[in-house]
Design a protein around this motif. Structure first.
Motif, PDB file in Angstrom:
ATOM      1  N   ARG A  37       0.832  -1.192   0.000  1.00  0.00           N
ATOM      2  CA  ARG A  37       0.000   0.000   0.000  1.00  0.00           C
ATOM      3  C   ARG A  37       0.866   1.241   0.000  1.00  0.00           C
ATOM      4  NH1 ARG A  37      -2.534  -0.468   6.134  1.00  0.00           N
ATOM      5  NH2 ARG A  37      -0.634   0.113   7.277  1.00  0.00           N
ATOM      6  N   GLN A  38       0.280   2.324  -0.471  1.00  0.00           N
ATOM      7  CA  GLN A  38       1.005   3.588  -0.527  1.00  0.00           C
ATOM      8  C   GLN A  38       0.084   4.713  -0.091  1.00  0.00           C
ATOM      9  OE1 GLN A  38       2.877   4.370  -4.307  1.00  0.00           O
ATOM     10  NE2 GLN A  38       4.316   5.821  -3.374  1.00  0.00           N
ATOM     11  N   ALA A  39       0.427   5.317   1.030  1.00  0.00           N
ATOM     12  CA  ALA A  39      -0.329   6.456   1.528  1.00  0.00           C
ATOM     13  C   ALA A  39       0.169   7.728   0.842  1.00  0.00           C
ATOM     14  CB  ALA A  39      -0.168   6.574   3.039  1.00  0.00           C
ATOM     15  N   GLU A  45       4.594   0.425   0.870  1.00  0.00           N
ATOM     16  CA  GLU A  45       5.018  -0.450   1.949  1.00  0.00           C
ATOM     17  C   GLU A  45       4.334  -1.811   1.883  1.00  0.00           C
ATOM     18  OE1 GLU A  45       4.026   1.323   5.695  1.00  0.00           O
ATOM     19  OE2 GLU A  45       1.867   1.086   5.401  1.00  0.00           O
ATOM     20  N   PHE A  46       5.015  -2.789   2.395  1.00  0.00           N
ATOM     21  CA  PHE A  46       4.514  -4.154   2.435  1.00  0.00           C
ATOM     22  C   PHE A  46       3.335  -4.263   3.397  1.00  0.00           C
ATOM     23  CE2 PHE A  46       4.678  -8.684   2.336  1.00  0.00           C
ATOM     24  CZ  PHE A  46       4.496  -9.124   3.630  1.00  0.00           C
ATOM     25  N   VAL A  47       2.340  -5.047   2.984  1.00  0.00           N
ATOM     26  CA  VAL A  47       1.180  -5.304   3.830  1.00  0.00           C
ATOM     27  C   VAL A  47       1.101  -6.777   4.196  1.00  0.00           C
ATOM     28  CG1 VAL A  47      -1.338  -5.259   3.947  1.00  0.00           C
ATOM     29  CG2 VAL A  47      -0.108  -3.358   2.869  1.00  0.00           C
ATOM     30  N   ALA A  48       1.088  -7.643   3.171  1.00  0.00           N
ATOM     31  CA  ALA A  48       0.928  -9.070   3.426  1.00  0.00           C
ATOM     32  C   ALA A  48       1.398  -9.858   2.209  1.00  0.00           C
ATOM     33  CB  ALA A  48      -0.529  -9.406   3.744  1.00  0.00           C
ATOM     34  N   ALA A  49       1.778 -11.118   2.455  1.00  0.00           N
ATOM     35  CA  ALA A  49       2.224 -11.981   1.367  1.00  0.00           C
ATOM     36  C   ALA A  49       1.734 -13.392   1.579  1.00  0.00           C
ATOM     37  CB  ALA A  49       3.743 -11.973   1.247  1.00  0.00           C
ATOM     38  N   LEU A  50       1.475 -14.055   0.462  1.00  0.00           N
ATOM     39  CA  LEU A  50       1.045 -15.444   0.452  1.00  0.00           C
ATOM     40  C   LEU A  50       2.051 -16.195  -0.398  1.00  0.00           C
ATOM     41  CD1 LEU A  50      -1.112 -17.667   0.968  1.00  0.00           C
ATOM     42  CD2 LEU A  50      -2.272 -16.864  -1.099  1.00  0.00           C
ATOM     43  N   ARG A  51       2.846 -17.041   0.226  1.00  0.00           N
ATOM     44  CA  ARG A  51       3.865 -17.763  -0.509  1.00  0.00           C
ATOM     45  C   ARG A  51       3.261 -18.977  -1.190  1.00  0.00           C
ATOM     46  NH1 ARG A  51       9.473 -18.346   2.549  1.00  0.00           N
ATOM     47  NH2 ARG A  51      10.089 -18.679   0.374  1.00  0.00           N
ATOM     48  N   GLY A  91      -4.944   4.474   1.763  1.00  0.00           N
ATOM     49  CA  GLY A  91      -3.911   4.487   0.744  1.00  0.00           C
ATOM     50  C   GLY A  91      -4.357   3.728  -0.483  1.00  0.00           C
ATOM     51  N   VAL A  92      -3.477   3.701  -1.471  1.00  0.00           N
ATOM     52  CA  VAL A  92      -3.713   2.886  -2.656  1.00  0.00           C
ATOM     53  C   VAL A  92      -3.084   1.521  -2.403  1.00  0.00           C
ATOM     54  CG1 VAL A  92      -3.332   2.643  -5.121  1.00  0.00           C
ATOM     55  CG2 VAL A  92      -3.724   4.911  -4.131  1.00  0.00           C
ATOM     56  N   TYR A  93      -3.873   0.494  -2.586  1.00  0.00           N
ATOM     57  CA  TYR A  93      -3.425  -0.867  -2.345  1.00  0.00           C
ATOM     58  C   TYR A  93      -3.106  -1.532  -3.686  1.00  0.00           C
ATOM     59  CZ  TYR A  93      -4.529  -0.681   2.585  1.00  0.00           C
ATOM     60  OH  TYR A  93      -4.524  -0.354   3.929  1.00  0.00           O
ATOM     61  N   TYR A  94      -1.924  -2.141  -3.736  1.00  0.00           N
ATOM     62  CA  TYR A  94      -1.452  -2.792  -4.949  1.00  0.00           C
ATOM     63  C   TYR A  94      -1.240  -4.281  -4.700  1.00  0.00           C
ATOM     64  CZ  TYR A  94      -0.197   1.970  -6.380  1.00  0.00           C
ATOM     65  OH  TYR A  94      -0.228   3.309  -6.706  1.00  0.00           O
ATOM     66  N   CYS A  95      -1.655  -5.092  -5.649  1.00  0.00           N
ATOM     67  CA  CYS A  95      -1.276  -6.499  -5.599  1.00  0.00           C
ATOM     68  C   CYS A  95      -0.023  -6.693  -6.442  1.00  0.00           C
ATOM     69  CB  CYS A  95      -2.406  -7.397  -6.075  1.00  0.00           C
ATOM     70  SG  CYS A  95      -3.057  -7.038  -7.717  1.00  0.00           S
ATOM     71  N   ALA A  96       0.754  -7.677  -6.068  1.00  0.00           N
ATOM     72  CA  ALA A  96       2.023  -7.911  -6.749  1.00  0.00           C
ATOM     73  C   ALA A  96       2.351  -9.396  -6.736  1.00  0.00           C
ATOM     74  CB  ALA A  96       3.147  -7.127  -6.066  1.00  0.00           C
ATOM     75  N   VAL A  97       3.113  -9.810  -7.718  1.00  0.00           N
ATOM     76  CA  VAL A  97       3.555 -11.203  -7.824  1.00  0.00           C
ATOM     77  C   VAL A  97       5.057 -11.222  -8.054  1.00  0.00           C
ATOM     78  CG1 VAL A  97       3.397 -13.321  -9.151  1.00  0.00           C
ATOM     79  CG2 VAL A  97       1.347 -11.994  -8.711  1.00  0.00           C
ATOM     80  N   GLY A  98       5.761 -12.091  -7.326  1.00  0.00           N
ATOM     81  CA  GLY A  98       7.204 -12.154  -7.493  1.00  0.00           C
ATOM     82  C   GLY A  98       7.832 -13.086  -6.491  1.00  0.00           C
ATOM     83  N   ILE A  99       9.024 -12.715  -6.035  1.00  0.00           N
ATOM     84  CA  ILE A  99       9.771 -13.492  -5.062  1.00  0.00           C
ATOM     85  C   ILE A  99       9.532 -12.897  -3.685  1.00  0.00           C
ATOM     86  CG2 ILE A  99      12.049 -14.313  -4.370  1.00  0.00           C
ATOM     87  CD1 ILE A  99      11.064 -15.357  -7.097  1.00  0.00           C
ATOM     88  N   TYR A 100       9.296 -13.763  -2.703  1.00  0.00           N
ATOM     89  CA  TYR A 100       8.915 -13.260  -1.393  1.00  0.00           C
ATOM     90  C   TYR A 100       9.984 -12.366  -0.760  1.00  0.00           C
ATOM     91  CZ  TYR A 100       8.165 -12.812   3.548  1.00  0.00           C
ATOM     92  OH  TYR A 100       8.035 -12.292   4.799  1.00  0.00           O
ATOM     93  N   LEU A 115      -7.999   2.208  -4.430  1.00  0.00           N
ATOM     94  CA  LEU A 115      -7.935   3.179  -3.340  1.00  0.00           C
ATOM     95  C   LEU A 115      -8.822   2.771  -2.176  1.00  0.00           C
ATOM     96  CD1 LEU A 115      -7.019   5.945  -2.219  1.00  0.00           C
ATOM     97  CD2 LEU A 115      -8.958   6.960  -3.452  1.00  0.00           C
ATOM     98  N   VAL A 116      -8.238   2.789  -0.989  1.00  0.00           N
ATOM     99  CA  VAL A 116      -8.972   2.551   0.249  1.00  0.00           C
ATOM    100  C   VAL A 116      -8.899   3.827   1.082  1.00  0.00           C
ATOM    101  CG1 VAL A 116      -9.028   1.260   2.410  1.00  0.00           C
ATOM    102  CG2 VAL A 116      -8.519   0.081   0.251  1.00  0.00           C
ATOM    103  N   THR A 117     -10.058   4.328   1.472  1.00  0.00           N
ATOM    104  CA  THR A 117     -10.126   5.533   2.298  1.00  0.00           C
ATOM    105  C   THR A 117     -10.892   5.205   3.569  1.00  0.00           C
ATOM    106  OG1 THR A 117     -10.140   6.939   0.324  1.00  0.00           O
ATOM    107  CG2 THR A 117     -10.783   7.952   2.410  1.00  0.00           C
ATOM    108  N   VAL A 118     -10.262   5.413   4.714  1.00  0.00           N
ATOM    109  CA  VAL A 118     -10.878   5.125   5.994  1.00  0.00           C
ATOM    110  C   VAL A 118     -11.055   6.441   6.746  1.00  0.00           C
ATOM    111  CG1 VAL A 118     -10.775   3.798   8.116  1.00  0.00           C
ATOM    112  CG2 VAL A 118      -9.713   2.898   6.028  1.00  0.00           C
TER     113      VAL A 118
END
Length: 120
Positions: A37-39, A45-51, A91-100, A115-118
């Motif tokens: 995500r990016q504020a 910045e990293f949020v979460a990953a699924l290996r 922030g804006v949330y991005y999904c990504a694929v690659g190496i952990y 975009l997520v706005t709270v």
């Protein structure tokens, strides 16, 4: 390779959202999938990953216990369930694929962001 993120929106503090990210089958099943995500005015910045292959899930400290990452291999879709949202989750949330890793540099494929706005 294209990743398509969706599910963002406006929510009050304490609420929930579920983000989705669809991608092609080959990379979904053989690489790590992650959310960043990016504020405004800040670095991504990293949020979460699924290996891949059941190697586990990983979360950034600020979201641990509130967010849950999961994937549907049959649908080639990645999810991020976000509960107990806080204004600082905006922030804006991005999904990504690659190496952990928790670094943007190891991920080769990125979605366009949602975009997520709270509100407080």
């Amino acid at each position: 390779v294209q990743l398509q993120a969706s599910g963002g929106g406006f929510v009050q503090a304490g609420g929930s959202l579920r983000l989705s990210c669809t991608t092609s089958g080959r990379i979904f099943s053989t690489y790590t999938k992650a959310w960043f995500r990016q504020a405004p005015g800040k670095e991504r910045e990293f949020v979460a990953a699924l290996r891949w292959g059941g190697r586990g899930t990983y979360y950034a400290g600020p979201v641990k216990g509130r967010f849950s990452i999961s994937g549907d291999n049959a649908a080639n879709t990645l999810f991020l369930k976000m509960n107990s949202l806080k204004p600082e989750d905006t922030g804006v949330y991005y999904c990504a694929v690659g190496i952990y890793s928790e670094s943007v540099g190891t991920y080769d494929y990125w979605g366009q962001g949602t975009l997520v706005t709270v509100s407080s």
